[in-house]
Enzyme design. Structure first.
Site, PDB file in Angstrom:
ATOM      1  N   HIS A 138      89.269  29.031  60.877  1.00 20.64           N
ATOM      2  CA  HIS A 138      88.642  30.332  61.124  1.00 20.64           C
ATOM      3  C   HIS A 138      87.888  30.822  59.889  1.00 20.64           C
ATOM      4  O   HIS A 138      88.163  30.425  58.753  1.00 20.64           O
ATOM      5  CB  HIS A 138      89.698  31.371  61.534  1.00 20.64           C
ATOM      6  CG  HIS A 138      90.693  31.689  60.455  1.00 20.64           C
ATOM      7  ND1 HIS A 138      90.454  32.578  59.439  1.00 20.64           N
ATOM      8  CD2 HIS A 138      91.954  31.217  60.231  1.00 20.64           C
ATOM      9  CE1 HIS A 138      91.502  32.664  58.641  1.00 20.64           C
ATOM     10  NE2 HIS A 138      92.440  31.834  59.104  1.00 20.64           N
ATOM     11  N   CYS A 163      96.422  28.391  57.658  1.00 25.85           N
ATOM     12  CA  CYS A 163      95.196  28.048  58.378  1.00 25.85           C
ATOM     13  C   CYS A 163      94.189  27.356  57.466  1.00 25.85           C
ATOM     14  O   CYS A 163      94.368  27.292  56.252  1.00 25.85           O
ATOM     15  CB  CYS A 163      94.563  29.307  58.969  1.00 25.85           C
ATOM     16  SG  CYS A 163      95.537  30.067  60.298  1.00 25.85           S
TER      17      CYS A 163
END
Length: 319
Positions: free
Chosen positions: A280, A294
Site C-alpha cells: 500500500h 506491510c
C-alpha cells in the site's frame, strides 16, 4: 644529306616519331569517399566528464594507407586532434577507425572528421556529431542533461522514475531503489558512482520465480520489490517492510483483497496478500524497514501497483 633530311622532317615530308605525336595519359581520377562519425559507450547519448567514450569513424570505400583527421572541440576550444588509420571491414567495402575521447570539464562536444584529397581518394568531410559532456552528479532540484540521462537509464532498467528532466521525489526514490539493489549507501543523491554503475549495467533485478506468471517478488534484505510478468521485470519500487518488532511475513502468498482509496490507518490503495498484510501507499517510506508488517510504497506509486495486480496473483516475500 643529313641537312636535307632534317629539312624534310621540318617540312613534314618525313613523319615524326610516335612519342612526339601521342599526348601524355591523363592522371587517374580520385575515388569518391564518404565519412561518418558516431559516439559510442555514452550514457543516454551524452558523455560523463572524466570518463572515456569511443568515437567511431567509418570511411567508404576502404583504400589502404588512407587516413582521416578527427578533431574534438568543447565549445570553441579544440581539446583533441588525431590522425586515424583505417582497418577494412565487410570485405573492404569500408574502413573503420576508433578513438577514446575524454573531457575533463562539462560542455558541448563536437566531433569533426575529414580526409584531405590524395591521388587515390577525394576530399571527404563527415557530418559533425555533437553531444554533451555532463558532470556525473544530480540531487533534488537538479535539472538538465545529467538528470535526463539518469532518468533514461533507470527507466531502461525498469525502475519506476519520471521522465521530466527534473530531479524530483520520484527520481530520488528510483535512485534509492537502485542504490539498495547494488548495496550502495542508502542516500537519495546520484553521485558519480551511480552514473558509472548505471553505465556498467549494475542494479539488475534477477527474477527468481518465472513460472508464477504475473506476480510480485519482494526482497526484504534489499527493501525493494518488483512487479514481474513471467521472467520479465516490469517495474521496480523503493519500499519499506516490517520493522524488527513487527516483521513482514516471509513466504508465497496470493492477492485476496483490494481496497481502493485511503483507510483509517492512512493506507492508500491497499492490496492484501495474507491477513492484514498488504502492499500500500503511505506518507512515510524510509530507506529501512519501518512498517507494521506491510510493504509500504510512496503514495504516487500506489495506484499503478493497485491497478496492475489482480486477485489471485502470487506475492513472494523473501530475503
Amino acid at each position: 644529306m643529313k641537312r636535307t633530311g632534317l629539312a624534310l622532317v621540318a617540312l613534314g615530308a618525313v613523319p615524326a616519331t610516335a612519342s612526339a605525336q601521342t599526348p601524355p595519359a591523363p592522371a587517374p581520377v580520385p575515388a569518391t569517399a564518404t565519412l561518418s562519425v558516431t559516439a559510442q559507450d555514452t550514457l543516454g547519448g551524452a558523455a560523463l566528464t572524466g570518463r572515456s567514450f569511443t568515437a567511431r569513424v567509418v570511411m567508404k570505400p576502404y583504400v589502404p594507407n588512407e587516413t582521416a583527421v578527427l578533431r574534438v572541440y568543447r565549445g570553441k576550444k579544440k581539446i583533441r586532434v588525431k590522425t586515424l588509420a583505417f582497418k577494412p571491414v565487410n570485405g573492404g567495402a569500408a574502413g573503420v577507425a576508433t578513438l577514446k575521447v575524454k573531457s575533463a570539464k562539462a560542455g558541448r562536444l563536437s566531433l569533426r572528421a575529414s580526409h584531405r584529397a590524395t591521388p587515390a581518394l577525394a576530399t571527404a568531410v563527415a557530418k559533425t556529431v555533437r553531444l554533451d559532456a555532463v558532470r556525473p552528479y544530480a540531487a533534488r532540484g537538479s535539472r538538465g542533461a545529467a538528470v535526463r540521462i539518469l532518468q533514461s537509464r533507470l527507466a531502461a532498467m525498469k525502475y519506476v522514475v519520471p521522465r521530466t528532466g527534473v530531479y524530483d521525489s520520484g527520481t530520488a526514490n528510483a535512485v534509492m531503489a537502485w542504490r539498495k539493489m547494488t548495496g550502495m549507501a542508502r542516500t537519495y543523491t546520484a553521485t558519480s558512482d551511480v552514473f558509472s554503475g548505471l553505465l556498467a549495467g549494475k542494479g539488475k533485478f534477477k527474477v527468481r520465480h518465472p513460472g508464477d506468471g504475473r506476480h510480485v517478488e519482494a526482497r526484504i534484505s534489499k527493501q525493494v520489490f518488483a512487479l514481474i510478468d513471467g521472467g520479465k521485470v516490469q517495474r521496480i519500487y523503493h519500499t519499506s517492510t516490517g520493522a524488527p518488532a513487527t516483521p513482514t511475513v516471509r513466504g508465497k502468498f496470493r492477492v485476496y483483497r483490494k481496497d481502493p482509496g485511503t483507510n483509517a490507518k492512512g493506507m492508500v490503495d491497499s492490496v492484501y496478500f495474507i491477513r492484514g498484510y498488504a502492499i500500500h501507499g503511505y506518507v512515510s517510506v524510509p530507506p529501512y524497514n519501518a512498517s507494521h508488517g506491510c510493504l509500504r510504497v510512496p503514495i504516487p506509486n500506489a495506484r499503478e501497483i493497485y491497478n496492475w495486480l489482480q486477485l489471485g496473483n502470487v506475492v513472494w516475500v523473501e530475503e
